[in-house]
Design a protein around this motif. Structure first.
Motif, PDB file in Angstrom:
ATOM      1  N   UNK A  44       0.835  -1.190   0.000  1.00 38.35           N
ATOM      2  CA  UNK A  44       0.000   0.000   0.000  1.00 38.35           C
ATOM      3  C   UNK A  44       0.871   1.242   0.000  1.00 38.35           C
ATOM      4  N   UNK A  45       0.407   2.276  -0.689  1.00 43.28           N
ATOM      5  CA  UNK A  45       1.109   3.563  -0.705  1.00 43.28           C
ATOM      6  C   UNK A  45       0.645   4.337   0.526  1.00 43.28           C
ATOM      7  N   UNK A  46       1.514   4.436   1.510  1.00 40.85           N
ATOM      8  CA  UNK A  46       1.106   4.930   2.827  1.00 40.85           C
ATOM      9  C   UNK A  46       0.592   6.362   2.794  1.00 40.85           C
ATOM     10  N   UNK A  47       1.126   7.189   1.915  1.00 36.68           N
ATOM     11  CA  UNK A  47       0.743   8.600   1.914  1.00 36.68           C
ATOM     12  C   UNK A  47      -0.681   8.824   1.401  1.00 36.68           C
ATOM     13  N   UNK A  97       5.852   9.004  -3.481  1.00 35.97           N
ATOM     14  CA  UNK A  97       4.684   9.775  -3.898  1.00 35.97           C
ATOM     15  C   UNK A  97       4.793  11.198  -3.364  1.00 35.97           C
ATOM     16  N   UNK A  98       4.271  12.130  -4.143  1.00 32.58           N
ATOM     17  CA  UNK A  98       4.358  13.542  -3.780  1.00 32.58           C
ATOM     18  C   UNK A  98       3.055  14.243  -4.139  1.00 32.58           C
ATOM     19  N   UNK A 339       4.881  -2.778 -13.880  1.00 32.87           N
ATOM     20  CA  UNK A 339       4.480  -2.185 -12.603  1.00 32.87           C
ATOM     21  C   UNK A 339       3.000  -1.862 -12.687  1.00 32.87           C
ATOM     22  N   UNK A 340       2.303  -2.080 -11.582  1.00 26.56           N
ATOM     23  CA  UNK A 340       0.851  -1.929 -11.552  1.00 26.56           C
ATOM     24  C   UNK A 340       0.437  -1.020 -10.407  1.00 26.56           C
ATOM     25  N   UNK A 341      -0.388  -0.030 -10.724  1.00 20.79           N
ATOM     26  CA  UNK A 341      -1.007   0.822  -9.715  1.00 20.79           C
ATOM     27  C   UNK A 341      -2.508   0.546  -9.708  1.00 20.79           C
ATOM     28  N   UNK A 342      -3.073   0.344  -8.522  1.00 20.12           N
ATOM     29  CA  UNK A 342      -4.519   0.138  -8.379  1.00 20.12           C
ATOM     30  C   UNK A 342      -5.056   1.214  -7.441  1.00 20.12           C
ATOM     31  N   UNK A 350      -2.632   0.777  -4.228  1.00 18.06           N
ATOM     32  CA  UNK A 350      -1.729  -0.367  -4.168  1.00 18.06           C
ATOM     33  C   UNK A 350      -0.718  -0.278  -5.299  1.00 18.06           C
ATOM     34  N   UNK A 351       0.548  -0.524  -4.962  1.00 15.69           N
ATOM     35  CA  UNK A 351       1.634  -0.528  -5.943  1.00 15.69           C
ATOM     36  C   UNK A 351       2.213  -1.929  -5.999  1.00 15.69           C
TER      37      UNK A 351
END
Length: 354
Positions: A44-47, A97-98, A339-342, A350-351
């Motif tokens: 998971x992308x925490x930000x 991530x930004x 690479x997959x982003x959901x 999700x990365x």
């Protein structure tokens, strides 16, 4: 005769309501659960905590993510916070991530981003088009991406009487795009009635500075939209009808339907793998859990890949599925170089490395 006519009309009305209720229950199947399908290298992308409703990735690997959508009937974990646009560079070994700063002069407090689409001009300048719902209205915002500053310069707000209840967008050229309208009505009560009756009044619009028009109709709820790599076909997700419409672009920008791919899930946003032409779809396997949100039994996530889209027998596979224990209410999936982003409506992102 008068009483008989009234009773006949009443009976017909009750029969119609009963039929629509059964059809509604069948469409919003409350019993379907997903079998887990997960990649081993995901996190998971925490930000991102308040949604990642739509994602677009440039050929260079820069990914833009819309976050913080507030939408009628949908949960929100931060209802008083404005929306944001995030960016990730997928070329990095461990992408960070930004949140992108937005220029002054734009009403950031009411920013409520929904569908997004990027456009690169002949000078390699990147523009981001964002469906926005300030105060629950619908506009399309045009931003210029300033890469050195990692910020967005707001250039223009597009408003039009046909741009109501806009959901998603795909840009064709400077100030030229297709957009989906997911509801005909704008009041909450009429939206619910529209869904219940399955009125199929929603549409796809074409916008340019010279012409704005409806180019396709007859959708229960037109949602995600994208374009084929050769720019000849438009793909439209009809979320409540559980299908994807394959449509050919005509010389006058109208759309003509070629085929419909029927699925067993509520299809949200669509993306296309530029290398293979495969459609990737973020889906909701159990819509009732979405509309009646319970954190103890959250809505699951599902990602479909459709290969050989234009063939007589497209190949459909479930490439990711989770019961909500990791990811809730997936809306979009985008592949870039293994690479997959959901993304999700209101949850996390999700990365994965494939």
């Amino acid at each position: 005769m008068g009483k008989l006519a009234v009773l006949t009309l009443l009976g017909a009305g009750l029969a119609l309501i009963g039929e629509r209720f059964v059809a509604f229950r069948q469409r919003f199947n409350t019993l379907r659960e997903v079998e887990p399908v997960e990649y081993p290298n995901c996190h998971l992308i925490e930000e991102i905590e308040n949604g990642s409703e739509d994602i677009d990735i440039l050929p260079s690997g820069l990914a833009f993510i819309s976050s913080g959508l507030k939408y009628p009937g949908m949960p929100s974990f931060a209802p008083d916070e404005p929306g944001q646009i995030f960016m990730m560079d997928l070329n990095e070994q461990n992408p960070r991530i930004q949140a992108l700063n937005i220029s002054d002069g734009f009403d950031k407090a009411s920013f409520n981003p929904h569908g997004i689409s990027t456009f690169i001009d002949k000078d390699h300048t990147v523009y981001l088009y964002v469906v926005n719902h300030p105060h629950m209205e619908s506009t399309v915002e045009i931003f210029k991406f300033e890469e050195k500053q990692r910020s967005l310069l707001h250039l223009k707000t597009i408003e039009h009487e046909l741009l109501k209840s806009v959901n998603d967008i795909v840009v064709l050229g400077p100030e030229q795009f297709y957009a989906t309208r997911d509801h005909y009505f704008t009041s909450s009560f009429m939206i619910i009635l529209e869904i219940f009756l399955d009125l199929q009044w929603t549409s796809v619009l074409f916008y340019s500075p010279r012409e704005v028009k409806v180019v396709a109709t007859g959708f229960s709820s037109a949602n995600g939209i994208t374009i084929s790599p050769d720019k000849k076909y438009i793909y439209v997700a009809d979320v409540f009808a559980k299908n994807i419409h394959i449509m050919k672009i005509l010389d006058n920008w109208d759309l003509t339907q070629l085929k419909v791919i029927q699925l067993d899930t509520f299809v949200d946003n669509l993306t296309v793998d530029p290398d293979t032409g495969d459609i990737w779809a973020g889906c909701h396997p159990n819509a009732m859990k979405l509309f009646m949100y319970n954190p103890e039994d959250p809505p699951g996530s599902e990602v479909l890949r459709i290969q050989n889209v234009l063939s007589d027998k497209p190949q459909i596979s479930v490439d990711y599925a989770n019961n909500g224990s990791v990811l809730q209410a997936s809306t979009v999936a985008f592949v870039y170089k293994r690479k997959l982003l959901i993304g999700t409506i209101f949850h996390k992102a999700l990365y994965c490395t494939l």
